[in-house]
Design a protein around this motif. Structure first.
Motif, short mmCIF file in Angstrom:
data_model
loop_
_atom_site.label_atom_id
_atom_site.label_comp_id
_atom_site.label_asym_id
_atom_site.label_seq_id
_atom_site.Cartn_x
_atom_site.Cartn_y
_atom_site.Cartn_z
N ASN A 2 0.85 -1.19 0.00
CA ASN A 2 0.00 0.00 0.00
C ASN A 2 0.89 1.24 0.00
OD1 ASN A 2 -2.43 -1.57 0.25
ND2 ASN A 2 -1.92 -1.83 2.42
N ILE A 3 0.70 2.11 -0.99
CA ILE A 3 1.56 3.28 -1.17
C ILE A 3 0.70 4.54 -1.23
CG2 ILE A 3 3.16 4.46 -2.73
CD1 ILE A 3 4.23 1.76 -3.54
N VAL A 4 1.03 5.51 -0.39
CA VAL A 4 0.43 6.84 -0.51
C VAL A 4 1.27 7.63 -1.50
CG1 VAL A 4 -0.13 8.99 0.67
CG2 VAL A 4 -0.51 6.79 1.82
N PHE A 5 0.62 8.18 -2.52
CA PHE A 5 1.32 8.95 -3.55
C PHE A 5 0.82 10.39 -3.52
CE2 PHE A 5 2.18 10.61 -7.78
CZ PHE A 5 3.48 10.18 -7.99
N VAL A 6 1.78 11.32 -3.45
CA VAL A 6 1.44 12.74 -3.33
C VAL A 6 1.15 13.34 -4.70
CG1 VAL A 6 2.24 14.99 -2.53
CG2 VAL A 6 2.91 12.93 -1.28
N GLU A 7 -0.01 13.93 -4.82
CA GLU A 7 -0.49 14.66 -6.00
C GLU A 7 -0.46 13.81 -7.27
OE1 GLU A 7 -2.68 16.54 -7.27
OE2 GLU A 7 -2.03 18.15 -5.94
N PRO A 8 -1.44 12.91 -7.41
CA PRO A 8 -1.45 11.96 -8.53
C PRO A 8 -1.88 12.54 -9.87
CG PRO A 8 -3.39 11.63 -7.18
CD PRO A 8 -2.55 12.65 -6.46
N ALA A 26 0.91 -2.54 -6.72
CA ALA A 26 0.68 -1.72 -5.54
C ALA A 26 -0.77 -1.23 -5.49
CB ALA A 26 1.62 -0.53 -5.53
N ASN A 27 -1.27 -1.06 -4.28
CA ASN A 27 -2.50 -0.33 -4.04
C ASN A 27 -2.12 1.12 -3.77
OD1 ASN A 27 -4.20 -2.71 -4.07
ND2 ASN A 27 -3.35 -3.18 -2.05
N VAL A 28 -2.62 2.05 -4.59
CA VAL A 28 -2.18 3.44 -4.51
C VAL A 28 -3.28 4.30 -3.90
CG1 VAL A 28 -1.21 5.38 -5.75
CG2 VAL A 28 -0.78 3.06 -6.57
N ALA A 77 4.66 2.73 2.12
CA ALA A 77 5.54 3.76 1.58
C ALA A 77 4.73 5.03 1.30
CB ALA A 77 6.21 3.28 0.29
N LEU A 78 5.43 6.16 1.39
CA LEU A 78 4.88 7.46 1.01
C LEU A 78 5.80 8.03 -0.05
CD1 LEU A 78 3.19 10.05 1.32
CD2 LEU A 78 4.61 10.65 3.30
N GLU A 79 5.31 8.17 -1.28
CA GLU A 79 6.14 8.56 -2.41
C GLU A 79 5.73 9.93 -2.95
OE1 GLU A 79 8.83 7.06 -3.65
OE2 GLU A 79 8.66 5.47 -2.13
N SER A 80 6.75 10.74 -3.26
CA SER A 80 6.52 12.01 -3.96
C SER A 80 7.59 12.15 -5.02
CB SER A 80 6.58 13.19 -2.98
OG SER A 80 7.87 13.32 -2.41
#
Length: 405
Positions: A2-8, A26-28, A77-80
């Motif tokens: 599970n990944i949090v993605f900033v400003e998709p 991944a689950n986004v 994970a937290l991705e930017s």
């Protein structure tokens, strides 16, 4: 995962990263400033959840979004991938116990004087530099180091806001231009050829890399309308002692700054003083570089990055089959585009080697020269031979004209 993605959804190529993460399993969970019901279907359909904030660079708002995400799923994970989002994401990672690039590493990759101070202490060759909080500090540095000098925002990206000065008079004019900016980076101007070194790293080890050249150097390219500037990535990366030196420099920089699993973008100069480090970002490069790398190497670089993030390894080798580059085409006047000449001639000569073209239609407002390589019209090309590609890009720059007014 599970990944949090900033400003998709903004800027537009952000959706490439989201789709790549989804494709590799991944689950986004998206966090962005656009209302959810305004998201385009191709973005919304790639997400398992979405949280709107007013400002993704506000640490408190971003942390609230991640806390919500952690309430519905374990967050791995937290991705930017945007420069201005990096530091807020790093703070939230540490606050919420999420692994990834640290605040220290992110800060050093954002703050140019601090970055260079740390690297110089580790023996890495860089230009002399300082962080200046007052005009007198800039003047003192100029007296000590001499001209020319480069002045730039401490956390700027690329050549944005960068000024070259060669005298006391030019320095005073530049200082007025920075206005109320609380602190700026000031550094020795390094003469030499300019290029960049991009990587995907996993646990600090380089898994994919590319070396790319600017023609001419960026400051010159962004200041003269008559220039049709290029950057070209080479497929000769394994064939040169200088390239080996660039790769070694990149590895050392990553180790000193503590870069783990990430995309990186490192600028360098090579001249009479040898190889010099310029700056690095712990993020993907901009201006469509990964599109060129994908076309040159028979891979989807966005997917390779996603595979590294999700699975801890890249998926496909780079073919190095082609060199690839972009030539920016500037309008002959500011205003609105009227049309083009030379397009058919170029298509007839090089059609099989053209990756794509961007030719905004008649009536489109022009953008300033300093807005960058993709601000107006451009052509992207590839070829197995680097020198042949360079000649083709030169010919395109001479032949295609953008008429505006």
């Amino acid at each position: 995962m599970n990944i949090v993605f900033v400003e998709p959804s903004f800027p537009r190529n952000q959706r490439r990263f989201v789709h790549a993460l989804r494709e590799v399993g991944a689950n986004v969970i998206g966090v962005g400033e656009t209302p959810e019901d305004w998201l385009e279907h191709e973005v919304r359909d790639a997400l398992v959840a979405y949280y709107k904030v007013d400002n993704v660079t506000d640490v408190h708002q971003l942390e609230a979004a991640v806390k919500w995400a952690q309430s519905i799923a374990w967050v791995d994970a937290l991705e930017s991938t945007v420069e201005s989002h990096q530091l807020a994401a790093a703070h939230v990672r540490e606050a919420r116990g999420i692994p990834g690039t640290s605040v220290r590493t992110t800060w050093l990759c954002r703050d140019k004087p601090s970055m260079k101070e740390v690297l110089r202490a580790a023996g890495i060759p860089t230009a002399a530099s300082t962080a200046a909080d007052t005009a007198d500090q800039v003047r003192d540095f100029a007296k000590e180091v001499g001209y020319p000098l480069i002045l730039k925002p401490r956390a700027g990206a690329g050549a944005q806001g960068t000024v070259k000065v060669t005298s006391d008079g030019e320095l005073e004019t530049a200082l007025v231009g920075f206005g109320d900016t609380p602190s700026i980076a000031v550094e020795e101007f390094v003469d030499g050829h300019e290029g960049f070194y991009d990587t995907i790293t996993v646990d600090g080890a380089t898994t994919h890399d590319w070396i790319t050249h600017y023609y001419p150097n960026v400051l010159e390219a962004m200041r003269h309308r008559w220039i049709s500037p290029q950057f070209v990535t080479t497929n000769r990366i394994n064939d040169s002692a200088m390239y080996a030196e660039v790769r070694e420099l990149g590895q050392r920089v990553g180790e000193v700054l503590g870069i783990g699993t990430s995309a990186t973008h490192m600028e360098w100069f090579y001249g009479d003083k040898g190889l010099r480090f310029s700056e690095i970002g712990c993020r993907p490069p901009g201006v469509g570089c990964w599109d060129l790398y994908s076309a040159a190497n028979d891979v989807d670089v966005y997917r390779e990055w996603a595979h590294a993030v999700v699975h801890g390894r890249v998926d496909h080798p780079l073919s190095r089959a082609y060199s690839a580059g972009i030539v920016a085409l500037r309008p002959d006047h500011d205003g609105h585009i009227h049309g083009y000449s030379g397009v058919d001639e170029v298509a007839g000569r090089y059609g099989e080697w053209i990756i794509d073209t961007h030719l905004p239609g008649a009536g489109t407002p022009t953008q300033a020269v300093e807005a960058g390589y993709m601000a107006n019209a451009y052509v992207r090309m590839k070829h197995p031979d680097y020198d042949t590609l360079r000649a083709m890009l030169d010919d395109v720059g001479r032949t295609v004209h953008v008429h505006a007014g």
